[in-house]
Design an enzyme around this catalytic site. Structure first.
Site, PDB file in Angstrom:
ATOM      1  N   HIS A 113       0.806  -1.224   0.000  1.00  0.00           N
ATOM      2  CA  HIS A 113       0.000   0.000   0.000  1.00  0.00           C
ATOM      3  C   HIS A 113       0.845   1.284   0.000  1.00  0.00           C
ATOM      4  O   HIS A 113       0.513   2.260   0.677  1.00  0.00           O
ATOM      5  CB  HIS A 113      -0.958   0.006   1.187  1.00  0.00           C
ATOM      6  CG  HIS A 113      -2.118  -0.931   1.051  1.00  0.00           C
ATOM      7  ND1 HIS A 113      -2.473  -1.507  -0.162  1.00  0.00           N
ATOM      8  CD2 HIS A 113      -3.018  -1.397   1.981  1.00  0.00           C
ATOM      9  CE1 HIS A 113      -3.537  -2.276   0.021  1.00  0.00           C
ATOM     10  NE2 HIS A 113      -3.885  -2.248   1.293  1.00  0.00           N
ATOM     11  N   HIS A 162     -10.031   2.770  -0.155  1.00  0.00           N
ATOM     12  CA  HIS A 162      -9.976   1.648   0.794  1.00  0.00           C
ATOM     13  C   HIS A 162     -11.063   1.717   1.870  1.00  0.00           C
ATOM     14  O   HIS A 162     -10.814   1.411   3.039  1.00  0.00           O
ATOM     15  CB  HIS A 162      -8.589   1.601   1.451  1.00  0.00           C
ATOM     16  CG  HIS A 162      -8.151   0.233   1.869  1.00  0.00           C
ATOM     17  ND1 HIS A 162      -8.601  -0.368   3.029  1.00  0.00           N
ATOM     18  CD2 HIS A 162      -7.309  -0.661   1.296  1.00  0.00           C
ATOM     19  CE1 HIS A 162      -8.032  -1.559   3.158  1.00  0.00           C
ATOM     20  NE2 HIS A 162      -7.241  -1.767   2.118  1.00  0.00           N
ATOM     21  N   GLU A 206     -11.569  -2.863  -3.397  1.00  0.00           N
ATOM     22  CA  GLU A 206     -10.424  -2.063  -3.822  1.00  0.00           C
ATOM     23  C   GLU A 206     -10.237  -2.210  -5.335  1.00  0.00           C
ATOM     24  O   GLU A 206      -9.536  -3.098  -5.805  1.00  0.00           O
ATOM     25  CB  GLU A 206      -9.164  -2.510  -3.076  1.00  0.00           C
ATOM     26  CG  GLU A 206      -9.286  -2.446  -1.558  1.00  0.00           C
ATOM     27  CD  GLU A 206      -8.194  -3.227  -0.858  1.00  0.00           C
ATOM     28  OE1 GLU A 206      -7.006  -2.997  -1.155  1.00  0.00           O
ATOM     29  OE2 GLU A 206      -8.526  -4.092  -0.022  1.00  0.00           O
TER      30      GLU A 206
END
Length: 334
Positions: free
Chosen positions: A107, A181, A299
């Site tokens: 991420h 997210h 996502e």
């Protein structure tokens, strides 16, 4: 607009709320361009908040030190998902990113876009209200090449759609894979997602090893537990990337609140993750104890580890070209 608190360096974080004519409310703060609430009218003139989050900036900051940071509602970048061994080759040059997930990058690295202070640029409070936020990622931030200018525009339409549009340009060739997210729960953020129905428009998932690193292969979903081509209960545990068959990505249905959310995107995949666990260390909004099945993420993104697999869709953003990523979350009362 209201103050949501102050960062350790003294900078103020602001939270903005947009409302459409139907009474749907959407709030976002400029720390991480993070969605903090989505409130939907349901029966009996009540509203439910369908995304997980915290009541204070302090808890959002603390959440990155949990055993598994949840990234509630944030904009993830520069690269969503895992990059194997935190390295890849671009234009013949080996790039070594910061490792923040064992030997891997996850991420966006140690301080990804989720933990940056974005700048609110344009706010429209008329019909189809919207807000745009920008962040400039300096060259070599987390060791990514190029200076990347990123903008996200959130639009709340009069058709009860939340549109998320990312755009980005880089000063030199780089890689990019942004995602939103948020953890959704159409029964309300205090509840469990296990009884909600899930549909995913996919017949293949990205195969991964035990560390959830892609092998480069795709797994067919025929007779697979994760075949959600027709509505089934949300799984109690899932952390997988679905290869999409077109722009319709997924749907989530709450029979309790007679509410449906449909997800459409221009991205090649949707990573579906059930979670939200705060391990009893932090309390969520309204003093909620979030657990391992508190919410479900959709996502929309490119494949994880895409720079290391030539058969995956390219994640390279060329100098001067524009990255455009659009996703729409549509809410309907059934």
């Amino acid at each position: 607009m209201k103050s949501f608190g102050f960062l350790p360096d003294g900078k103020e974080v602001l939270c903005y709320t947009l409302t459409n004519r139907n009474g749907v409310e959407f709030s976002v703060m400029n720390y991480g361009a993070t969605i903090t609430s989505v409130r939907i009218p349901v029966e009996n003139d009540s509203k439910i908040d369908v995304v997980l989050g915290f009541d204070s900036l302090e808890d959002y900051i603390k959440s990155y030190y949990l055993p598994s940071p949840p990234y509630f509602g944030t904009t993830v970048g520069r690269f969503a998902g895992r990059i194997n061994k935190a390295k890849f080759i671009l234009n013949g040059k080996s790039i070594h990113l910061n490792k923040n997930h064992g030997e891997h990058s996850l991420h966006g690295g140690i301080l990804g876009f989720s933990r940056k202070l974005w700048k609110a640029m344009a706010i429209n409070l008329e019909d189809n209200p919207s807000i745009s936020l920008e962040y400039i990622s300096k060259e070599n931030e987390e060791n990514f090449p190029g200076e990347l200018s990123v903008r996200v525009t959130y639009t709340l339409t009069e058709s009860n759609e939340l549109k998320v549009c990312y755009s980005a340009k880089s000063s030199e060739d780089t890689i990019i894979n942004l995602t939103q997210h948020s953890y959704f729960n159409l029964d309300g953020h205090q509840n469990d997602v296990a009884s909600q129905k899930l549909i995913v428009n996919s017949d293949k998932i990205v195969q991964t090893n035990k560390q959830l690193i892609p092998t480069g292969k795709l797994t067919p979903l025929q007779n697979h537990a994760f075949d959600f081509s027709s509505a089934k209960n949300c799984p109690l545990s899932i952390d997988n990337t679905f290869v999409l068959n077109g722009s319709e990505a997924a749907s989530l249905i709450s029979e309790k609140n007679k509410l449906k959310m449909s997800v459409t995107t221009n991205q090649p995949a949707v990573h579906v993750y059930v979670g939200g666990n705060c391990f009893g260390q932090l309390r969520g909004k309204e003093n909620t104890n979030y657990h391992s099945t508190s919410g479900i993420c959709f996502e929309t993104q490119n494949f994880p580890d895409a720079p290391n697999h030539s058969n995956f869709p390219t994640c390279i953003l060329k100098e001067g070209e524009e990255y455009i990523h659009s996703t729409l979350f549509k809410f309907e009362n059934l």
